[in-house]
Design a protein around this motif. Structure first.
Motif, short mmCIF file in Angstrom:
data_model
loop_
_atom_site.label_atom_id
_atom_site.label_comp_id
_atom_site.label_asym_id
_atom_site.label_seq_id
_atom_site.Cartn_x
_atom_site.Cartn_y
_atom_site.Cartn_z
N GLU A 157 -1.43 -0.56 -3.82
CA GLU A 157 -2.08 0.16 -2.73
C GLU A 157 -1.62 -0.37 -1.37
O GLU A 157 -1.36 0.40 -0.44
N VAL A 158 -1.52 -1.67 -1.26
CA VAL A 158 -1.02 -2.26 -0.01
C VAL A 158 0.44 -1.86 0.19
O VAL A 158 0.86 -1.52 1.30
N PHE A 159 1.21 -1.90 -0.89
CA PHE A 159 2.63 -1.54 -0.80
C PHE A 159 2.81 -0.12 -0.30
O PHE A 159 3.70 0.16 0.52
N GLN A 160 1.95 0.80 -0.77
CA GLN A 160 2.05 2.19 -0.33
C GLN A 160 1.89 2.30 1.18
O GLN A 160 2.54 3.12 1.83
N ARG A 161 1.04 1.47 1.75
CA ARG A 161 0.90 1.50 3.22
C ARG A 161 2.20 1.12 3.90
O ARG A 161 2.53 1.68 4.96
N TRP A 162 2.94 0.20 3.31
CA TRP A 162 4.22 -0.19 3.91
C TRP A 162 5.31 0.86 3.67
O TRP A 162 6.22 1.03 4.48
N VAL A 163 5.21 1.59 2.55
CA VAL A 163 6.12 2.72 2.34
C VAL A 163 5.89 3.76 3.44
O VAL A 163 6.84 4.28 4.05
N ASN A 240 6.19 -7.13 -10.93
CA ASN A 240 5.70 -5.95 -11.63
C ASN A 240 6.55 -4.72 -11.29
O ASN A 240 6.02 -3.66 -10.90
N PHE A 241 7.83 -4.87 -11.46
CA PHE A 241 8.77 -3.80 -11.10
C PHE A 241 8.48 -2.52 -11.88
O PHE A 241 8.53 -1.42 -11.33
N ASP A 242 8.15 -2.64 -13.18
CA ASP A 242 7.90 -1.44 -13.98
C ASP A 242 6.71 -0.65 -13.44
O ASP A 242 6.70 0.59 -13.47
N ALA A 243 5.71 -1.36 -12.93
CA ALA A 243 4.55 -0.67 -12.35
C ALA A 243 4.95 0.09 -11.08
O ALA A 243 4.45 1.20 -10.82
N VAL A 244 5.83 -0.49 -10.31
CA VAL A 244 6.33 0.19 -9.11
C VAL A 244 7.12 1.43 -9.50
O VAL A 244 6.97 2.52 -8.89
N VAL A 245 7.95 1.31 -10.54
CA VAL A 245 8.72 2.46 -11.02
C VAL A 245 7.77 3.57 -11.47
O VAL A 245 7.95 4.75 -11.12
N ARG A 247 4.76 4.11 -10.48
CA ARG A 247 4.03 4.65 -9.33
C ARG A 247 4.85 5.70 -8.59
O ARG A 247 4.31 6.71 -8.11
N TYR A 248 6.17 5.49 -8.49
CA TYR A 248 6.97 6.36 -7.62
C TYR A 248 7.88 7.33 -8.37
O TYR A 248 8.53 8.16 -7.73
N THR A 249 7.93 7.23 -9.69
CA THR A 249 8.70 8.21 -10.47
C THR A 249 8.08 9.60 -10.29
O THR A 249 6.86 9.77 -10.41
N GLY A 250 8.91 10.56 -10.00
CA GLY A 250 8.43 11.92 -9.76
C GLY A 250 8.05 12.20 -8.33
O GLY A 250 7.71 13.33 -7.98
#
Length: 259
Positions: A157-163, A240-245, A247-250
């Motif tokens: 969730e924090v990462f999405q803010r930086w995206v 947790n790279f797989d979780a990031v993948v 989250r943003y796949t699609g």
């Protein structure tokens, strides 16, 4: 004779490495790290614009009353230091596009002064967001001079803010670039991408291109000692790279996940 330039950037795009490397060239005078940013100087727009116009237009004679008056005007900035060699040929520095809110005034000033403009950006929104996340959330920075720092366990969730912040920063840069094209001549403008100088070969090519564009005679130079704090591999940089993948796949950001 002298030549002047301005490097406009947004955070985590390699601007510090570039400006420090340029500043290591003997004929180049960089009058401050980020002299017009808010952290460096508590001044209003008028003061900042006046300082920009002054510093980019030094007198031809580097001794006597005109030169002393030029130096005196620049010392309005609390961190300004006199050039190490008054015989410098090029003067320039870096700033964020919003350091002076009147962007058109900045661009008009550059055109009138015959200055060159370099706009520095980053293509990969996920990697840029990761850089911002590690810098702001974890204080993992190139300024530690510790090389590549340990990987991050990302809070999605924090990462999405930086995206989102990364997208906004690029949008602002696009707007600034469009305005620059309206105001300045095409041969006075260059756009550079961070991804083009992430390795030694890329740094050499980028510096050759940049010094050529700026007219700087630099057959050799001393590179900045700053090193990347984040591996260019997302898998190596994110626990947790797989979780990031997942989250943003699609999403519109899927294309930035290739490692």
């Amino acid at each position: 004779m002298h030549a002047s330039f301005l490097l406009v950037f947004y955070g985590n795009t390699g601007s510090s490495w570039l400006i420090q490397t340029l500043g290591n060239i003997p004929e180049v005078f960089v009058p401050g790290f980020e002299p017009l940013d808010e952290w460096a100087w508590d001044a209003d727009d008028t003061q900042r614009l006046t300082w920009l116009r002054t510093v980019l237009a030094p007198p031809a004679e580097r001794s006597g009353p005109d030169y002393e008056q030029w130096l005196s005007a620049l010392h309005a900035h609390p961190h300004f230091r006199d050039p190490r060699d008054p015989a410098f040929v090029h003067v320039g520095f870096k700033m964020r596009s919003h350091s002076i809110r009147d962007r058109m005034a900045v661009l008009t000033s550059l055109r009138e002064l015959g200055s060159r403009l370099v706009v520095l950006e980053r293509r990969n929104r996920i990697k840029h967001a990761l850089s911002l996340y590690r810098y702001h959330e974890e204080e993992k920075s190139q300024f530690d001079k510790s090389g590549v720092r340990p990987p991050s366990d990302i809070d999605l969730e924090v990462f999405q803010r930086w995206v989102t912040a990364s997208v906004d920063l690029q949008r602002q840069s696009d707007v600034f670039w469009a305005k620059a094209q309206q105001v300045m001549e095409a041969d006075a403008l260059r756009r550079i991408q961070y991804e083009d100088f992430i390795d030694e070969a890329g740094k050499a090519v980028t510096m050759k291109h940049l010094t050529g564009f700026l007219g700087i005679d630099a057959p050799s130079y001393t590179p900045s000692g700053l090193e990347k704090a984040t591996s260019d591999s997302l898998r190596e940089s994110i626990v947790n790279f797989d979780a990031v993948v997942n989250r943003y796949t699609g999403s519109e950001f899927e294309r930035y996940l290739s490692d």
